[in-house]
Motif scaffolding. Structure first.
Motif, PDB file in Angstrom:
ATOM      1  N   HIS A   1       1.123  -1.124   0.025  1.00 25.98           N
ATOM      2  CA  HIS A   1       0.287   0.058  -0.069  1.00 25.98           C
ATOM      3  C   HIS A   1       1.003   1.182   0.037  1.00 25.98           C
ATOM      4  N   ASN A   2       0.472   2.295  -0.750  1.00 24.59           N
ATOM      5  CA  ASN A   2       1.206   3.376  -0.952  1.00 24.59           C
ATOM      6  C   ASN A   2       0.731   4.664  -0.369  1.00 24.59           C
ATOM      7  N   LEU A   3      -0.153   4.727   0.362  1.00 24.06           N
ATOM      8  CA  LEU A   3      -0.919   5.863   1.091  1.00 24.06           C
ATOM      9  C   LEU A   3      -1.146   5.473   2.478  1.00 24.06           C
ATOM     10  N   GLY A   4      -0.685   6.490   3.306  1.00 31.14           N
ATOM     11  CA  GLY A   4      -1.021   6.717   4.601  1.00 31.14           C
ATOM     12  C   GLY A   4      -2.768   6.858   4.795  1.00 31.14           C
ATOM     13  N   TYR A   5      -3.265   6.465   5.919  1.00 30.68           N
ATOM     14  CA  TYR A   5      -4.722   6.499   6.005  1.00 30.68           C
ATOM     15  C   TYR A   5      -4.982   7.204   7.443  1.00 30.68           C
ATOM     16  N   TYR A   6      -6.327   7.805   7.552  1.00 29.16           N
ATOM     17  CA  TYR A   6      -6.820   8.349   8.737  1.00 29.16           C
ATOM     18  C   TYR A   6      -7.972   7.468   9.134  1.00 29.16           C
ATOM     19  N   LEU A   7      -8.186   7.198  10.460  1.00 30.95           N
ATOM     20  CA  LEU A   7      -9.353   6.576  11.075  1.00 30.95           C
ATOM     21  C   LEU A   7     -10.586   7.368  10.992  1.00 30.95           C
ATOM     22  N   ALA A   8     -11.468   6.893  10.642  1.00 35.47           N
ATOM     23  CA  ALA A   8     -12.710   7.610  10.395  1.00 35.47           C
ATOM     24  C   ALA A   8     -14.235   7.028  10.809  1.00 35.47           C
TER      25      ALA A   8
END
Length: 445
Positions: free
Chosen positions: A277-284
């Motif tokens: 995976h090439n993107l960081g993410y936010y918990l939502a």
């Protein structure tokens, strides 16, 4: 005939005398009214003297209370009432005096000494911390209501102009490494923080705007979108959207992913469940879309691994809500209804509270916190393998397939679609469910 002319002359003389008397009465009334007007303004005779507030003596008393070598109130009381340490207060005071001459103590034309910087800053901080009205600062700070309002305006604008670059910035590569290290220890590699919105009630919202700013609770509010990390640091703040909008409408206007789509943000790469995976993410939470940059919980989980994942995701997502609670507790002005008339003033107040909050978090952070996260303990490494990596620039075809040229429209559209990919979100969720189940199993062992 002569008698007739004499009568006409006498009547004219009587009319002239009556007119002159009337004019005299009018002139006297105008003069009296003018005197009444002059009595209340300017330097005209009859003006009421200024109210003696003994600000110089009370300023010395304030210094003796908090700002001398052996003050009356110790550090604990100072932190409680000013929401920060004395060292941080002195740092802000020095910077503000250098930035804005309003905070420098000066003398007027008669030689009377003006207010101390501590008095002006104390008035502003009391209004922010306690939600006090401007007239409530008169007793301790010895300032008129208009002076307290002016002090708050100068303080908020000075804080935003001085510190927004440092304390309202997006995470740098070094910040991302620290955040990702903590996220891996929680079992969520690639997680940067959590995102949510908060509503601030606007009591004095103009009547013509009330419909636009009133949401489902029928109360005018202004929305703050924020991203917070595990230590309640706010990395992103977008304030000013009318309360009739929801989280999705705010996201559509937010600049949260502008740097990412333009190719200017540091890139995050991690591999879980044998998939890269090439993107960081936010918990939502559930209202946010199924994008590759958001990680949502599982609705109605049935399998044990889904249940454990949902508990952890919903628990760690509370970081941003915990941050909102601390922010409102620390600065009561944004917990109650906003009494300001101008939206620009409210924006400066909100941003000032966020900047001061981040400064306090940084000031209270242990010096060895980064060393703790970078621990090379063998047992800790078995529990927390380093999966996510941060790249500050282009690294080659195997990592950045869309290029980093912000002027390349094809690259821009590829990044835009990659962020909003539902398939990538589904893959990320499935991979992290499996990874977290294995992570929990390793921790039990």
């Amino acid at each position: 005939m002569n008698n007739l002319w004499d009568q006409i002359r006498r009547s004219q003389d009587e009319d002239d005398e009556e007119m002159m008397a009337t004019n005299a009465i009018v002139m006297a009334a105008v003069a009296q009214e003018s005197g009444n007007q002059h009595r209340g303004r300017g330097s005209h005779p009859g003006r009421a003297p200024n109210e003696e507030r003994f600000r110089e003596e009370r300023g010395k008393g304030m210094l003796a209370d908090y700002f001398v070598d052996r003050p009356v109130f110790k550090d604990a009381e100072f932190r409680t009432r000013y929401r920060m340490s004395l060292n941080l207060f002195h740092r802000i005071s020095t910077d503000l005096c250098q930035y804005d001459r309003y905070f420098v103590q000066r003398s007027d034309a008669t030689g009377k000494v003006g207010l101390l910087p501590e008095q002006k800053m104390t008035a502003a901080l009391r209004m922010l911390a306690y939600g006090a009205g401007a007239d409530q600062c008169a007793e301790y700070c010895r300032m008129a209501k208009s002076t307290s309002v002016a002090a708050l305006q100068h303080f908020t604008r000075g804080i935003v102009n001085l510190y927004s670059t440092q304390y309202l910035r997006a995470p740098t590569a070094a910040d991302l490494r620290r955040l990702l290290t903590k996220a891996e220890r929680r079992g969520f590699p690639g997680m940067i923080g959590s995102i949510d919105c908060m509503h601030w009630q606007w009591k004095n919202c103009p009547t013509g705007w009330a419909g636009e700013y009133s949401g489902r609770k029928q109360i005018p509010t202004i929305i703050l979108e924020a991203v917070a990390s595990y230590d309640t640091w706010i990395w992103h703040a977008f304030f000013g959207v009318p309360g009739a909008c929801n989280d999705l409408n705010v996201l559509a206007k937010s600049p949260l992913f502008d740097d990412l789509t333009a190719g200017r943000a540091p890139l995050v790469q991690f591999q879980v469940n044998n998939r890269a995976h090439n993107l960081g993410y936010y918990l939502a939470d559930g209202i946010y879309p199924r994008w590759a940059t958001f990680l949502k919980t599982v609705r109605n989980p049935t399998r044990p691994k889904e249940i454990e994942f949902a508990k952890a995701q919903e628990g760690y997502r509370k970081d941003v809500e915990r941050c909102f609670g601390i922010l409102q507790s620390r600065f009561s002005i944004i917990r109650g209804a906003a009494r300001g008339w101008h939206k620009e003033d409210l924006r400066y107040i909100m941003l000032t509270c966020i900047i001061l909050h981040n400064m306090i978090v940084e000031n209270q952070r242990p010096e060895d916190s980064d060393d703790e996260l970078e621990s090379d303990d063998e047992e800790d490494n078995n529990m927390r393998p380093r999966i996510a990596e941060v790249w500050e620039g282009p690294t080659g075809r195997d990592f950045d397939p869309v290029g980093r040229d912000a002027h390349n429209m094809n690259g821009f559209m590829d990044r835009y679609q990659q962020i909003r990919s539902e398939q990538c979100h589904s893959n990320l969720q499935e991979d992290l469910i499996q990874h977290f189940w294995e992570f929990q199993g390793n921790r039990r062992i």
